[in-house]
Structure formats: structure tokens, C-alpha cells
Design an enzyme around this catalytic site. Structure first.
Site, PDB file in Angstrom:
ATOM      1  N   TYR A  44      62.852 110.004 117.627  1.00  0.00           N
ATOM      2  CA  TYR A  44      61.770 111.082 118.132  1.00  0.00           C
ATOM      3  C   TYR A  44      62.155 111.939 119.452  1.00  0.00           C
ATOM      4  CZ  TYR A  44      60.049 109.799 113.530  1.00  0.00           C
ATOM      5  OH  TYR A  44      59.390 109.195 112.164  1.00  0.00           O
ATOM      6  N   TYR A  48      51.704 107.199 116.158  1.00  0.00           N
ATOM      7  CA  TYR A  48      52.777 108.268 115.485  1.00  0.00           C
ATOM      8  C   TYR A  48      50.706 109.203 115.321  1.00  0.00           C
ATOM      9  CZ  TYR A  48      56.560 105.114 114.567  1.00  0.00           C
ATOM     10  OH  TYR A  48      57.188 103.987 114.231  1.00  0.00           O
ATOM     11  N   HIS A  65      58.679 117.809 118.225  1.00  0.00           N
ATOM     12  CA  HIS A  65      56.926 117.277 117.948  1.00  0.00           C
ATOM     13  C   HIS A  65      56.442 115.957 119.359  1.00  0.00           C
ATOM     14  CE1 HIS A  65      53.413 117.667 114.875  1.00  0.00           C
ATOM     15  NE2 HIS A  65      53.953 116.878 114.395  1.00  0.00           N
ATOM     16  N   ASN A  92      47.960 117.848 113.467  1.00  0.00           N
ATOM     17  CA  ASN A  92      47.840 116.918 112.755  1.00  0.00           C
ATOM     18  C   ASN A  92      47.519 115.971 113.913  1.00  0.00           C
ATOM     19  OD1 ASN A  92      48.072 117.879 110.467  1.00  0.00           O
ATOM     20  ND2 ASN A  92      49.718 116.348 110.106  1.00  0.00           N
ATOM     21  N   ASP A 101      52.332 119.777 121.002  1.00  0.00           N
ATOM     22  CA  ASP A 101      53.421 121.074 120.841  1.00  0.00           C
ATOM     23  C   ASP A 101      52.554 122.031 119.831  1.00  0.00           C
ATOM     24  OD1 ASP A 101      54.387 120.238 117.258  1.00  0.00           O
ATOM     25  OD2 ASP A 101      53.066 118.656 118.791  1.00  0.00           O
ATOM     26  N   ASN A 123      49.935 111.761 114.030  1.00  0.00           N
ATOM     27  CA  ASN A 123      48.914 111.968 113.165  1.00  0.00           C
ATOM     28  C   ASN A 123      47.738 111.276 113.076  1.00  0.00           C
ATOM     29  OD1 ASN A 123      50.638 113.632 111.971  1.00  0.00           O
ATOM     30  ND2 ASN A 123      49.961 112.767 109.536  1.00  0.00           N
TER      31      ASN A 123
END
Length: 197
Positions: A26, A76, A31, A124, A103, A78
């Protein structure tokens, strides 16, 4: 071979949490604009978020005369609230002194939007922080990652990488966010909003 003993994290009067996803795959994705910005802040203060604590990579820095915990949740995106609320609880730092870097797909790359508090705006990570803390009083700096092109799926878009020209704009935005964070920590949120919104 000698290993330098790391200083304890100690107390914190303020928290700055950059949101993102921890896996290497990532790196440099849209994100992860919060992680990218937090790393830039840490770099400016000569520290690295490399201590594993509060379900995050953390470090501390003195910013605007205050001891600040800099954190990158490794839960992560969420589940960001798990890490943020754990650190808040440990240091007894209220939402008003917990700045979130995240973001925003409604802003062009390079643009910032600073808010004193508010809803999750469909994000989220922010949604989980508000849910687990029971408060929406978090100051936040939203970092533009560009609007989703029509043909793209939202999940694919936020996990796509910045182009070379976008990376330059993102760097400018991250530098501005760093300055805005210094003002917010120093109690000058209005000034940050006037300068960078």
C-alpha cells in the site's frame, strides 16, 4: 555490536494520527496520504515512527512547545479507531487534542481542508474513530487524493498509486499539512484554516 536504547515514549499532551494501510503493497497509494504526511512531519522533527505501541508505529516529538505522540495505526484503515482510542485512553488525551490526517476523494491532489470537528464524511477510518470514541470533536486535516474517475471502482481508486506529477503536488500538500499541524497543536486552528483551506 551496541544497540542504542530507545527513549521511552513518555507522556503526550497531543496526538497526531496519520491514517493508512500498513502493508508494503500500500506504499504510495492514495489511501495512505495520512501516513505519507505523518512521515514528513516526523522527518521534519528528526524522528521516525518505528516504535510498536498502541497498535501503531509511534514516536514522539516536541511540536509548538508540546509533547506530541505521532502515530500510524497498523490496524488497517477501517479499524483505525482501535489504535487511536487506545493511545488516547493511555495518555488521557481528549478528542479535541487528537489531530487526524486523512485522505479525501472530494479534493484535488495538493489541496487541503482543515476542520475543527465534524462527521466522518464517508471515510471509513474516521468513521471507526468516531464510533469507538463516541465523539466527533476531532480536528482533522483532509488531504486531497483526487476525484474518482467515472470508470473506476472506489476501492480500486483509493488503493491506486499517485502519478509522478501528483506526487509533487502531494509533497506540497504534505508540507502545508505539516505547517497546519504545528498551528493546530499550538492552538491556532483558525489561522491554519485561513492559510490552507
Amino acid at each position: 555490536m551496541f544497540f542504542k536504547k530507545k527513549e521511552p515514549l513518555g507522556g503526550a499532551e497531543f496526538i497526531i494520527a496519520g491514517l493508512g494501510n500498513p502493508d508494503r503493497k500500500y506504499d504510495n497509494t492514495r489511501h495512505n496520504a495520512g501516513f505519507i504526511t505523518l512521515d514528513l512531519i516526523a522527518d521534519k522533527y528528526g524522528v521516525t515512527a518505528d516504535r510498536i505501541k498502541y497498535k501503531s508505529l509511534c514516536t514522539t516529538a516536541e511540536i509548538s512547545g508540546k509533547k506530541v505522540l505521532l502515530m500510524k495505526p497498523s490496524t488497517y484503515m477501517n479499524l483505525s479507531g482501535q489504535a487511536v482510542t487506545e493511545a488516547m485512553s493511555f495518555f488521557k488525551v481528549p478528542p479535541e487534542k487528537t489531530l487526524i490526517l486523512l485522505d479525501d476523494i472530494s479534493l484535488d491532489v495538493g489541496k487541503l481542508r482543515i476542520r475543527r470537528k465534524g462527521s466522518d464524511g464517508g471515510h471509513n477510518g474516521m468513521k471507526n474513530i468516531i464510533y469507538l470514541s463516541g465523539s466527533d470533536q476531532f480536528p482533522r486535516i483532509k488531504i486531497g487524493i483526487g476525484k474518482k474517475p467515472e470508470q473506476w471502482d472506489l476501492a480500486d481508486w483509493v488503493l491506486s498509486r499517485f502519478t509522478e506529477s501528483e506526487q509533487k503536488e502531494l509533497k506540497t500538500a504534505a508540507e502545508n499539512a505539516c505547517r497546519a499541524a504545528e498551528l493546530i497543536v499550538g492552538g491556532e486552528t483558525d489561522k491554519a484554516m485561513n492559510l490552507f483551506n
